[in-house]
Design an enzyme around this catalytic site. Structure first.
Site, PDB file in Angstrom:
ATOM      1  N   ASP A   1       0.824  -1.209   0.000  1.00  0.00           N
ATOM      2  CA  ASP A   1       0.000   0.000   0.000  1.00  0.00           C
ATOM      3  C   ASP A   1       0.862   1.264   0.000  1.00  0.00           C
ATOM      4  O   ASP A   1       1.931   1.306   0.606  1.00  0.00           O
ATOM      5  CB  ASP A   1      -0.890  -0.017   1.249  1.00  0.00           C
ATOM      6  CG  ASP A   1      -1.816   1.171   1.326  1.00  0.00           C
ATOM      7  OD1 ASP A   1      -2.670   1.300   0.424  1.00  0.00           O
ATOM      8  OD2 ASP A   1      -1.704   1.964   2.275  1.00  0.00           O
TER       9      ASP A   1
ATOM     10  N   GLU B   1       1.122  -0.520  -5.148  1.00  0.00           N
ATOM     11  CA  GLU B   1       0.165   0.548  -5.394  1.00  0.00           C
ATOM     12  C   GLU B   1       0.981   1.830  -5.494  1.00  0.00           C
ATOM     13  O   GLU B   1       1.312   2.454  -4.488  1.00  0.00           O
ATOM     14  CB  GLU B   1      -0.866   0.657  -4.268  1.00  0.00           C
ATOM     15  CG  GLU B   1      -1.959   1.665  -4.603  1.00  0.00           C
ATOM     16  CD  GLU B   1      -2.434   2.488  -3.418  1.00  0.00           C
ATOM     17  OE1 GLU B   1      -3.402   3.234  -3.581  1.00  0.00           O
ATOM     18  OE2 GLU B   1      -1.819   2.409  -2.338  1.00  0.00           O
TER      19      GLU B   1
END
Length: 639
Positions: free
Chosen positions: A316, A369
């Protein structure tokens, strides 16, 4: 009262040297709470890193939370490790560390390496084991074939707390075991190859969706025990479904029982808020330059791959790690030693993370990401890349949703948004994400982003999905989008499963089923998905009609697929399309089929004519459905 703390250590001198050098990648075997037998007594060994503490003790129900009862022993080697064995403390006991700081405070902290925590809002750690008798050896043996870059990956992203709730009591979560019972047949029916769980690590604040983690080594107790999560993963594997976990090495919250100022000092984070504080998320940024912190994080990644058999980690907020000025104004960040904005310590950490993961587990995937134009995110580190297996294609997602949300009669003016992605589609190993972030905070659900009346909204969504599944790259779709949930995602309630009784939503689900089937069965859609050779434009310039025509290619010419998208609500009964080869081309998918709640503009096949068109020697007249797409395949016996 239980016996006093006894001197015992799981750390060898070599362990300590690796830890201090930032090269110990299995710290979970040493730190934390481990039930064992010592001096013919069953008890628990505790070890915690708190180099700036004056004293550390274990507190819990077993000693009335008395910080003077069981003080841990400080090692002699300057490592900052406090440790000791406490007889009679066994699995299931709750505990914290009472940390006396040099400023006279006493902090009550959870264990950074605890394998289990109490269910929030309670905040104590729990002595537990990660032992489990795994039965997924067949999957583990062949998963390198399931996670490769030349196979189909259709990922179903989900939030365990809101996918489905207890039917008789909607405020109650399903357990890991109950999720397994309901999820697996659903995934098999829908046809996805993998599931991706939004963070399952323990977190105190549910509205963070799991991204504000306090228990990095513990699955959340909201759904049961660590062994419950292992059972869920095992059952998915037994049904040929891979498991990806969201992993958050970018930041952590400031909760009093967590990592923030763990021993009274900025231990895991930078002391300067210009480096150590994240303004967007009111959280703290790991100090990637501290060796012990790097070991903590890389050990954590290895832990989930090792002890939980997960098949990939989606990392993330990588962009927030890479740039020192991420979401900061001038004067709110500190340049690196070269005067630039790149976080060189984070770059080094991410490279080491990927090198270590792929060295230990070459059959998994790491997925970034990452939303910027950083070069080489999915390139090997020996080519100066970051070393990820794949990268989310955020530019494709933004342009595609922007295009499809516009009035379909005026798409001619935005034609470049839908064609631009192929300019850079092969610069990285891209995954196409339609994730949870796109259906919250007033952004609307996917189907309600679409323009037009109800029928047009569903037709647009089917066209979007066909475009997604035939575009180069692997796929990720957030839960609920597979049946066109109409409301935004709400982390605090179940998906709107009642919609599955209505024809438009059934049609979308059937269309996703068909897309997953074709994606997995047609090599042209995955064999060379990350290279230019797997894609060819036939027509990208027909902005007037908002029509796209392209070819997806496999290793063999007879695997090639022709894709035609008509992105206006106008039916074209006699649209001439250039064909890369002569013969009969059969329609293997039509998004406008009545089965999918389409209007039923159908054409089963076309036969080529020797008429040059769109740069090719052969062409055919094809009926194009409104707001629809066709996938055609040439009959091999007519080649």
């Amino acid at each position: 009262m239980l016996n006093s703390v006894q001197a015992y250590s799981k750390f060898s001198d070599f362990d300590i040297s690796l830890f201090r050098a930032g090269k110990h990648y299995k710290l979970y075997e040493k730190f934390g709470a481990h039930e064992l037998q010592f001096n013919q007594q069953i008890g628990t060994y505790f070890a915690v890193w708190a180099p700036n503490a004056d004293a550390v003790s274990v507190i819990g129900n077993f000693n009335g939370w008395n910080r003077f009862s069981h003080p841990l022993l400080l090692r002699w080697d300057q490592s900052g490790i406090w440790e000791g064995f406490i007889p009679q403390v066994k699995n299931g006991e709750i505990y914290k560390y009472a940390i006396s700081t040099k400023t006279g405070e006493v902090l009550e902290k959870g264990d950074p390496f605890a394998f289990q925590w109490e269910e929030p809002p309670l905040t104590a750690s729990v002595v537990n084991t990660t032992w489990y008798e795994w039965k997924d050896n067949d999957w583990m043996t062949i998963r390198h074939l399931k996670n490769a870059l030349n196979v189909p990956l259709a990922v179903y992203e989900m939030h365990l707390g809101s996918w489905m709730r207890n039917i008789s009591n909607p405020s109650k979560f399903l357990t890991y075991e109950e999720i397994a019972e309901k999820l697996i047949p659903y995934i098999l029916e829908a046809g996805f190859t993998h599931v991706e769980f939004m963070p399952v690590m323990e977190h105190p604040y549910s509205p963070s969706w799991g991204y504000q983690i306090t228990g990095f080594y513990a699955p959340t107790a909201r759904f049961g025990s660590p062994q419950g999560l292992m059972y869920l993963i095992e059952q998915l594997h037994l049904n040929d479904i891979g498991v990806i976990l969201d992993w958050v090495p970018s930041h952590f919250p400031g909760d009093a029982h967590g990592l923030h100022k763990f021993d009274g000092t900025f231990l895991y984070e930078h002391a300067d808020p210009k480096q150590g504080y994240h303004p967007d998320w009111n959280s703290y940024i790991f100090n990637y330059g501290r060796n012990e912190v790097r070991s903590f994080l890389i050990s954590n990644a290895i832990y989930w791959l090792d002890r939980y058999h997960v098949d990939g980690l989606r990392v993330d907020a990588v962009a927030s790690m890479l740039y020192l000025d991420y979401s900061r104004k001038e004067g709110e960040w500190i340049p690196n030693e070269l005067g630039g904005r790149e976080n060189l310590e984070a770059v080094s950490f991410l490279k080491e993370f990927n090198e270590t993961v792929y060295s230990e587990f070459p059959d998994v995937q790491t997925i970034a990401e990452e939303s910027t134009a950083w070069t080489g995110v999915s390139s090997p580190t020996f080519q100066n890349g970051l070393g990820f297996g794949m990268k989310w294609m955020m530019g494709w997602m933004n342009d595609t949703l922007d295009y499809f949300s516009g009035d379909s009669l005026f798409r001619r003016y935005d034609h470049g948004k839908i064609t631009f992605s192929t300019v850079y589609a092969f610069t990285e190993n891209f995954m196409l994400p339609l994730s949870h972030d796109e259906v919250v905070h007033g952004k609307k659900s996917l189907v309600y982003k679409m323009p037009g009346d109800n029928w047009q909204q569903f037709a647009n969504l089917r066209a979007l999905y066909l475009y997604m599944y035939t575009h180069p790259g692997t796929k990720l779709l957030f839960m609920g989008s597979e049946f066109a949930q109409t409301s935004e995602w709400n982390f605090n309630q179940s998906l709107d499963w009642h919609l599955m009784q209505y024809e438009p939503h059934i049609g979308i689900f059937k269309f996703i089923q068909k897309l997953n089937t074709i994606y997995k069965s047609e090599p042209a859609l995955y064999e060379v998905s990350f290279r230019q050779e797997g894609f060819e434009w036939i027509e990208y310039g027909d902005a007037q009609n908002s029509v796209l025509v392209y070819l997806r290619k496999g290793h063999h010419v007879d695997a090639n697929l022709l894709v035609i998208l008509n992105l206006t609500p106008v039916t074209h009964n006699d649209y001439r399309v250039g064909l890369p080869a002569s013969g009969q081309w059969d329609v293997i998918l039509n998004s406008d089929d009545l089965e999918f709640y389409g209007s039923g503009v159908v054409q089963d096949s076309v036969l080529s004519e020797p008429i040059a068109w769109m740069g090719h020697a052969h062409s055919a007249i094809i009926k194009l459905p409104p707001l629809g797409g066709l996938v055609l395949k040439r009959q091999p016996n007519l080649i």
